[in-house]
Motif scaffolding. Structure first.
Motif: not given
Length: 880
Positions: A474-479, A523-529, A554-567
C-alpha cells in the motif's frame, strides 16, 4: 555526574555526530534469507539452514544473540552460551522454517527487549536459557504433526521451564563515549539447584575479505590473558578487555568446508564453529594455539548457586585509550541507565499509569533493538563474486533479477530481526510513525532512504521486500512522511523541516506516477494493486494471475490511491505556503482525488464503482476476460479502507493560496456532481474547516455500523480484518464451475497462500486499526459533536466520532495492559506468563492478535508496526 541526571543529556547526544555509529545492529537470523540464497530453485530456507549457520560463513551480514556492531558491521559483539546439556553451542536463536512450522516460520526462543536509548548509550535485553538440553527435535516434530487449525507448539509447552530451571541472561550495553563500548552480561540462576553455565562474549569481523580481491584481512590477537588487540585497515586499532576471563579463544570467521560440504580433502584450519567444538566436544585442537584469528571469545565457566547471579564484563575501545578498563565500568552503566530513565520520564510526562509507561518503554526498546545493518547488492548477488563459484544461471531470470539498481548497505528498521530480518516498504512507514515519538530525525532518515536512487526503481516503484521486491505494498509513504513531519515540528517547538518534506515529496511524485501508469488497468481511476500487503484476505491470491482470468478492480487499491492523493495534496499545500509553485501541484492531486472518488462511488460514466448500495459496503469486483463483472461480496478490511481517504483543511492553510483556491472553485462549479456527492469542501464544518473524503456522512455511518458491530468487525481488542459473521457461515463464491470460500479465522491461518504467518482472515492488525483511528479523528475534526454513531452497534450508546476513536484506542491498548486479574490478553492463558514475576512484565509485540480473545499470533517481536501502541497510549493516557 549527578545521581539523577537531567533528560537533556541523551538529547544532546542525539544532536551530535557519530553517537549512533555503534548499536544493536546485528540480525537475529541471517541464515535462511534471500541474501544468502545461491540455490538454483530459490529455496532460501533449505539452501542455508540453521544447522549450517554455526559452521558456514555468511556473505551479506551476521547474526547473534544480543548483538552490537558498528554501522557498517565491520566488527561485532554478541553472546554465546552452553548449559552443559545442549548438542550445540547457543550462538544464535533457533526457530522453524516456513516448511517446518504448522503456521510458517517461527522463532522458538524466549527473549525480550527491555530498554534502549536512540544513541544506544544504553541498551538492555533478556534471554531465557533453559538448563536442560534445548528441545530442537521435539519442536520440529511436534509442529510437523500439528495441523493448520491447531496452535503452534512453543518452547513453553515443552515443560523445559518447569521448577524455574533456567538462566536469565541479561545483556547490557553502555557507551562511555562514541567509540567506547561496555558489555555486561549477568546470568541469574532461577532454578532450585546449583547449575553450571559456560558464557562466551564473542568478538568477530564480518567476512569481507573472501569476496573482493586486494582486501587486507583484519586480525584479532591475544595480548596477555584477558586482552584482544584488534587491527582493521579502516576501523583502525582497537582493544577489547575480557575482565577475569578464564581463557581467550581464537578461530577464523570461515566456513568449515569439511563439515558443511563433506570435502575431506579441504585444508585444515580453525573455522567458524571452533568454539562449539572446543566447549561442547572438548576438542582443544579446534581453536588456534597461536591465539590469533578473525573471531575471538572470552570463556567463562560460571558456577551459579540456586537463586544466584554472576556478571561478566567486556570493554571495547580504541587502543590509544589508556588506564584501567574496569575501574569505572559499573558506575558508567549505572549512570547511563539513570540517563535513560530521565530521558523516558520526560517523554512520558503526564502518563500516570505505570503499566502504560512500561508498555511504551519496552515498545521503544523493541523499535531500537530492531534496527539492523542491511546489506544486499543485487548486481553482485546475481553475478557472483571473484574467486567464488558462479551463481546458477537460472537466477538471472529469477527472483529480483529486474532490480539491478538496488544496492543497500544501511541501518534500517526491520519488522522483526528473526522472522522478518529484511525491510518491508509499508511496514517501515508505520515503524517511522512510532519512531518519530522518540527520534524524529531517524524516522525522517528512514523514509528518505527508501526513496533514494539505490532503493527506488528508476520508474518510481518502491521495493517491497527481498522475497519479491516487485510485490506491491500500500502507498502509505506520503502519509508517513506527513505524520513524521508534523511530529518533528511539534518536538522542535514549531520549527518545521521543509527541506525533508520537499525532498521526500519530489521522490513520491515518481512513485505516484508509477502507480497511475501501472495499476489503473483501463484508465478509469479504479486500481488493481495486487498483493497490497493484506496477504490472504480475499478469495484469490491477488499477487498472481487469477484462475478465472481477467483482473480485480480493488476497493482497497483504489482507496489507497485516493488517500495517496490527499496526502500529496496536503504536503503540496504546506510547501505552497513557502513556494507558490506547489499550488499547481496541489491542484493536480486535488482533482485526481475527485476523479478517483467519483469512480469508486459509482459516479463515472462507466458504472464501474465498487459501492454496493444493497449491502452498504465497498467490495472488490472481478472483471472476467469477456467483460462480465462479478462483485466479490466479502465483508473485510478491504471495504473499510475507503475510510482512510479523508483530509481536513483549515482556513488558515488556504490563506494566501489564491491560485489553488480559484482553480478549486472553478473545478467544483464545473463538476457540481463531485462537489455534492463526494467532496464536502464548500460546506464548512466545525470551526470553519473544510473536508475531503471518499465517503459522505451517509456512507460513512453505514460503514461504521458494520465496523462497530461486535458480531462483525468490532472485537473487545480492536477491529478485526474480516467479519466474524463468516465463522458460522463461510463466504462462498462460484465462477466458471469452480467454488471458492473464505471463513473467519480469528488467529493463525489455515491457508497456504502466503505462508502460515500471513493471515488477514479475522485477526486484529495494529497498522490498519491505527489508520482507522486517525481517520475517525479527522472526521471528528470536521463534524464535531454534530455526528454521533451507536458504539457498539445495537447497544444504544451514542458516541461522537472522536469518542469512537478513543474507544478503539482503549480496546487496542487492552491487549497489553494487565486486566483486573493481572492477565495481559496478548499472552493467552499461560499461567507462567500471567503470574510469574520473572515473566509477567516482559512484553512481546506480536505481528497480529486473536480476533476474539486478543492472544498474540504470528511473529512475536514485530515491534515495528505493533509499536504503534506507543502512539495509542499517548492518545488516551496523556492528558488532553
Amino acid at each position: 555526574m549527578p545521581p539523577n541526571p537531567p533528560p537533556g543529556i541523551e538529547r544532546q547526544r542525539m544532536s551530535q555526530p557519530h553517537w549512533q555509529r555503534w548499536g544493536t545492529y546485528v540480525s537475529e537470523r541471517q541464515w535462511g534469507t534471500v541474501r544468502e540464497d545461491y540455490s538454483a530453485d530459490g529455496n532460501a530456507w533449505s539452501y542455508f539452514p540453521h544447522d549450517h549457520a554455526r559452521s558456514r560463513v555468511y556473505r551479506w551480514g551476521e547474526d547473534g544473540i544480543g548483538g552490537f556492531c558498528d554501522d557498517q558491521q565491520t566488527l561485532c559483539l554478541a553472546v554465546a552460551l552452553w548449559n552443559g546439556q545442549d548438542p550445540i553451542l547457543k550462538e544464535r536463536l533457533f526457530g522453524l522454517t516456513n516448511g517446518q512450522g504448522n503456521h510458517g516460520e517461527d522463532v522458538k526462543e524466549l527473549y525480550y527487549y527491555l530498554d534502549a536509548t536512540p544513541t544506544y548509550s544504553y541498551a538492555r535485553m533478556l534471554y531465557k536459557y533453559p538448563q536442560a538440553a534445548y528441545p530442537y527435535q521435539a519442536l520440529v516434530e511436534q509442529n510437523r504433526q500439528r495441523g493448520k487449525l491447531e496452535q503452534e507448539f512453543e518452547l513453553l509447552d515443552t515443560g523445559i521451564f518447569a521448577e524455574n530451571r533456567y538462566f536469565d541472561i541479561e545483556i547490557e550495553y553502555a557507551k562511555a563515549a562514541v567509540d567506547d563500548i561496555l558489555l555486561r552480561v549477568t546470568a541469574y540462576n532461577r532454578g532450585p539447584a546449583a547449575a553450571r553455565l559456560h558464557l562466551l562474549p564473542q568478538l568477530w569481523f564480518r567476512n569481507t575479505w573472501n569476496w573482493f580481491a586486494g582486501v587486507v584481512k583484519p586480525s584479532l590477537r591475544a595480548d596477555g590473558d584477558h586482552r584482544v588487540l584488534i587491527d582493521h585497515a579502516v576501523l583502525g586499532q582497537w582493544a577489547a578487555d575480557f575482565d577475569g576471563s578464564q581463557q581467550l579463544l581464537f578461530c577464523d570467521n570461515e566456513t568449515h568446508v569439511r563439515r558443511v560440504f563433506g570435502q575431506n580433502e579441504a585444508p585444515a584450519g580453525y573455522f567458524k564453529d571452533a568454539f562449539h567444538d572446543y566447549v561442547v566436544h572438548n576438542q582443544h585442537q579446534a581453536v588456534n594455539p597461536e591465539r590469533t584469528g578473525t573471531k575471538a571469545a572470552g570463556l567463562y565457566v560460571l558456577e551459579l548457586a540456586a537463586g544466584g547471579q554472576q556478571s561478566v564484563r567486556v570493554r571495547l575501545r580504541h587502543r590509544r585509550d589508556q588506564g584501567d578498563f574496569f575501574a569505572d565500568f559499573d558506575e558508567l552503566i549505572k549512570t547511563r541507565r539513570q540517563e535513560a530513565d530521565a530521558f523516558y520520564a520526560e517523554l512520558q510526562t503526564g502518563i500516570a499509569d505505570a503499566d502504560a509507561r512500561l508498555i511504551q518503554r519496552q515498545a521503544w526498546a523493541g523499535l531500537l533493538w530492531s534496527k539492523q545493518f542491511y546489506y544486499y547488492d543485487i548486481p553482485q548477488w546475481l553475478d557472483g563474486d571473484q574467486g567464488q563459484p558462479p551463481p546458477p544461471v537460472a537466477r538471472r531470470q529469477g527472483r529480483n533479477s529486474d532490480w539491478r539498481h538496488l544496492n543497500n548497505a544501511d541501518i534500517l528498521s526491520m519488522p522483526d530481526k528473526w522472522e522478518y530480518p529484511w525491510f518491508a516498504a509499508w511496514d517501515l512507514a508505520f515503524h517511522c510513525i512510532a519512531l518519530a515519538t522518540i527520534d524524529p530525525q531517524s524516522a525522517k532518515d528512514q523514509l528518505v532512504m527508501l526513496c533514494r536512487e539505490w532503493y527506488m526503481d528508476p520508474n518510481g516503484e518502491l521495493p517491497a521486500y527481498e522475497w519479491n521486491f516487485s510485490d506491491v505494498n500500500p502507498p502509505v509513504h506520503a502519509w508517513a512522511a506527513w505524520k513524521v513531519y508534523q511530529a518533528d515540528c511539534e518536538q522542535n517547538g514549531g520549527v518545521s523541516d521543509l527541506a525533508f518534506l520537499e525532498r521526500v515529496f519530489h521522490k513520491l511524485l515518481l512513485n505516484f506516477t508509477w502507480w497511475v501508469n501501472r495499476k489503473d488497468m483501463e484508465g478509469h481511476n479504479i486500481f488493481q494493486g495486487g498483493f497490497l500487503g493484506l496477504d490472504n484476505i480475499g478469495v484469490f491470491d491477488r499477487s498472481k494471475p487469477l484462475p478465472t482470468g481477467g483482473y480485480i478492480d480493488q476497493a482497497d487499491a483504489t482507496a489507497w490511491m485516493a488517500m495517496y492523493c490527499l496526502n500529496m495534496t496536503r504536503i503540496a499545500l504546506e510547501l505552497a505556503a513557502h513556494n507558490h509553485v506547489y499550488e499547481d501541484i496541489a491542484t493536480k492531486f486535488f482533482e485526481h482525488f475527485l476523479n478517483i472518488a467519483a469512480a469508486l462511488n459509482n459516479l463515472g460514466d462507466e458504472g464501474i464503482g465498487l459501492w454496493d448500495e444493497e449491502d452498504q459496503f465497498f467490495y472488490d469486483v472481478l472483471r472476467l476476460p469477456g467483460g462480465e463483472k462479478m462483485p466479490l461480496r466479502l465483508r473485510s478490511m478491504v471495504g473499510l479502507i475507503p475510510l482512510f481517504a479523508v483530509e481536513v483543511v483549515t482556513e488558515d492553510i488556504l490563506a494566501g493560496l489564491h491560485g489553488f483556491t480559484s482553480r478549486l472553485e472553478w473545478f467544483l462549479n464545473y463538476r457540481p456532481d463531485l462537489a455534492k456527492l463526494v467532496s464536502r469542501w464548500e460546506q464548512k464544518g466545525d470551526e470553519q474547516r473544510h473536508m475531503l473524503s471518499l465517503v459522505r456522512v451517509v456512507r460513512m455511518t453505514a460503514l461504521l455500523k458494520r465496523m462497530l458491530d461486535e458480531n462483525e468487525f468490532l472485537s473487545p481488542y480492536g477491529i478485526r480484518a474480516l467479519s466474524r459473521s463468516y465463522l458460522a457461515q463461510p463466504y462462498r463464491f462460484e465462477c466458471q464451475g469452480a467454488g471458492y470460500q473464505v471463513h473467519y479465522l480469528p488467529a493463525e491461518s489455515d491457508s497456504e497462500l502466503f505462508g502460515g504467518n500471513s493471515n488477514w482472515r479475522g485477526p486484529i492488525w495494529m497498522p490498519v486499526n491505527y489508520l482507522l483511528i486517525q481517520s475517525l479523528r479527522r472526521f471528528h475534526r470536521y463534524y464535531g459533536e454534530s455526528v454521533k454513531v451507536e458504539c457498539p452497534t445495537g447497544s444504544g450508546i451514542q458516541m461522537s466520532l472522536g469518542e469512537v476513536a478513543d474507544e478503539l484506542c482503549h480496546r487496542l491498548t487492552r491487549l497489553f495492559l494487565r486486566d483486573a486479574e493481572g492477565r495481559r490478553p496478548m499472552f493467552g492463558d499461560h499461567a507462567l506468563l500471567k503470574d510469574d514475576s520473572h515473566f509477567r512484565d516482559h512484553l512481546l509485540f506480536y505481528e497480529y492478535f486473536h480476533g476474539d480473545n486478543g492472544r498474540g499470533a504470528g511473529a512475536s517481536h514485530q515491534t515495528g508496526w505493533t509499536a504503534l501502541v506507543i502512539n495509542l497510549i499517548n492518545e488516551v493516557h496523556r492528558p488532553k
